[in-house]
Design an enzyme around this catalytic site. Sequence first.
Site, PDB file in Angstrom:
ATOM      1  N   SER A   1       0.837  -1.203   0.000  1.00 39.02           N
ATOM      2  CA  SER A   1       0.000   0.000   0.000  1.00 39.02           C
ATOM      3  C   SER A   1       0.870   1.250   0.000  1.00 39.02           C
ATOM      4  O   SER A   1       2.070   1.182   0.233  1.00 39.02           O
ATOM      5  CB  SER A   1      -0.913   0.005   1.222  1.00 39.02           C
ATOM      6  OG  SER A   1      -0.198   0.497   2.330  1.00 39.02           O
ATOM      7  N   LYS A   2       0.218   2.382  -0.245  1.00 37.01           N
ATOM      8  CA  LYS A   2       1.012   3.615  -0.389  1.00 37.01           C
ATOM      9  C   LYS A   2       1.677   4.018   0.933  1.00 37.01           C
ATOM     10  O   LYS A   2       2.648   4.747   0.935  1.00 37.01           O
ATOM     11  CB  LYS A   2       0.163   4.736  -0.971  1.00 37.01           C
ATOM     12  CG  LYS A   2      -0.918   5.286  -0.079  1.00 37.01           C
ATOM     13  CD  LYS A   2      -1.527   6.491  -0.781  1.00 37.01           C
ATOM     14  CE  LYS A   2      -2.324   7.337   0.187  1.00 37.01           C
ATOM     15  NZ  LYS A   2      -2.824   8.552  -0.443  1.00 37.01           N
ATOM     16  N   ARG A   3       1.184   3.513   2.038  1.00 38.78           N
ATOM     17  CA  ARG A   3       1.795   3.868   3.324  1.00 38.78           C
ATOM     18  C   ARG A   3       2.984   2.962   3.676  1.00 38.78           C
ATOM     19  O   ARG A   3       3.794   3.299   4.521  1.00 38.78           O
ATOM     20  CB  ARG A   3       0.777   3.780   4.452  1.00 38.78           C
ATOM     21  CG  ARG A   3      -0.410   4.649   4.220  1.00 38.78           C
ATOM     22  CD  ARG A   3      -0.737   5.533   5.423  1.00 38.78           C
ATOM     23  NE  ARG A   3      -1.597   6.594   4.984  1.00 38.78           N
ATOM     24  CZ  ARG A   3      -1.260   7.877   4.955  1.00 38.78           C
ATOM     25  NH1 ARG A   3      -0.077   8.260   5.387  1.00 38.78           N
ATOM     26  NH2 ARG A   3      -2.095   8.784   4.516  1.00 38.78           N
TER      27      ARG A   3
END
Length: 505
Positions: free
Chosen positions: A262-264
Amino acid sequence: MTSSVRVRFAPSPTGPLHMGGVRTALFNYLFAKKHQGTFILRIEDTDQTRFVPGAEEYIIESLAWCGIQFDEGIREGGNYGPYRQSDRKALYEQYAQELIETGKAYYAFDTPEELDQLRKDAEQKGETFTYDAKSRLSLKNSLAFTPEETRQRIEQGDPFVIRFRMPEQEEVVMEDLIRGTVKVNTASLDDKILFKSDGMPTYHLANIVDDHLMAISHVIRGEEWLPSLPLHQLLYEAFGWKKPAFAHLPLILKPTGKGKLSKRDGDKMGFPVFPTEWTDPSGEVYSGYRESGYLPEAFINLLALLGWNPGSEQELFSLDELIEAFSLERVGKSGSRFDPDKAKWFNHQWMQAHKPDELAEQFRELLKARGHSASSEQALYLVNLLRERVNFLSELWNESYFFFEAPAEYDEKVVKKKWNSEVAQWVEDVLEAIKNQASFESTELEEKIKAYIHEKQMNPGGVLNALRLCMVGASKGPHLFDIMSFLGKEETCARLERALQQLPR
Ligand code: GLU
């Protein structure tokens, strides 16, 4: 000669492009080039509530950094434009209307508040509310109302959406180039909104209409769109259009192998997830491969091998080699684990293969930022001498600072182990000999000093270690005589003299 292969990358400008999105663009690009086809950029911005300023530019610029070029698109133009869905707004309504006329879609007047309430009521009973064949006749729509009532509501300006009339019990049999035959019964699907009350189509309608009007031959996209495929196929059938071939790419998984990357994850785990740096409208900064020192070749190479395998042991591929080798048959079904160490390895490999003069110019910039200057020749010389030791260009400084700065101190451990009055005397003798040395060319200098060491019966290891300590301040660095040669006679002598003054005798 272009073929009838036409593929598109169709991002929504709702934020920066995650590396999974870049991989989707890359696989489309490779497929298009492999088949002498056309690669199209279409911006899918029908959801105005999710529009993020700067995202469109980000997508275009980060793909340009990767070397991924479009043949048609919002900047390139083309015969199938406009290529931004908000600029095509006027053409979708007629298609929604067409489906209403053929009974494949219907008007629905339920307000968002009413639908929310229905959802809440169902939840309380431990159920989920679905707008489908079972519930639609008890709701506010043109299937439940008389034609007269529907007409009145439209005339008086009641807001409405247009929903797809999902068949009640029908097996949809789909073919995916990666997954083979996929079957779904429509009983599990809802009546998706095709056209919204704000006059905009939803993703589903706009996507199908545009793929059709733009003569897209193959839809290659992420696995997260597989659940939409039954609706898309039914839409093609409802319009009576020939559908494109579909290929849904596997997910990219976290380094642990558990769950989608995920982007995090990236900044949490210490690696970038975005091609280039992105600053959120809130001011939050997400790191990028470009800014982290990755070469685009390395980034592309590592992305290509996430989900695709060449069927051989080869791991290093240039963009041209990827085009040559790529095929959808060799894209796997299961998720592909992202390995940050392997990503660094790819950069290391591409640092060795990359054009040295380009690296040299970047290295000069890096030196400039530190207040040092080097000629193009000097920078090139150092890049060639040292790049084998690093994964990233930025790491070159740590391998080369002593070419620009004389030691401010001397590594204590090395001093203790390698320095004593006897070696100090040897260094002094070598210094005297060097002063009379005319040529400072590395091999010549080496020969002369080694001959001198031999002649004076010094311990070669001892004296060379000590000389390195004086030149570098530590026991590291490339070939000693390369360092001396680069610095020249004056600086070499100055460093030896200073060490002799500062180190204990
Ligand atoms: N706009 C969709 C996205 O953001 C495109 C999906 C598709 O390729 O059909 O990914």
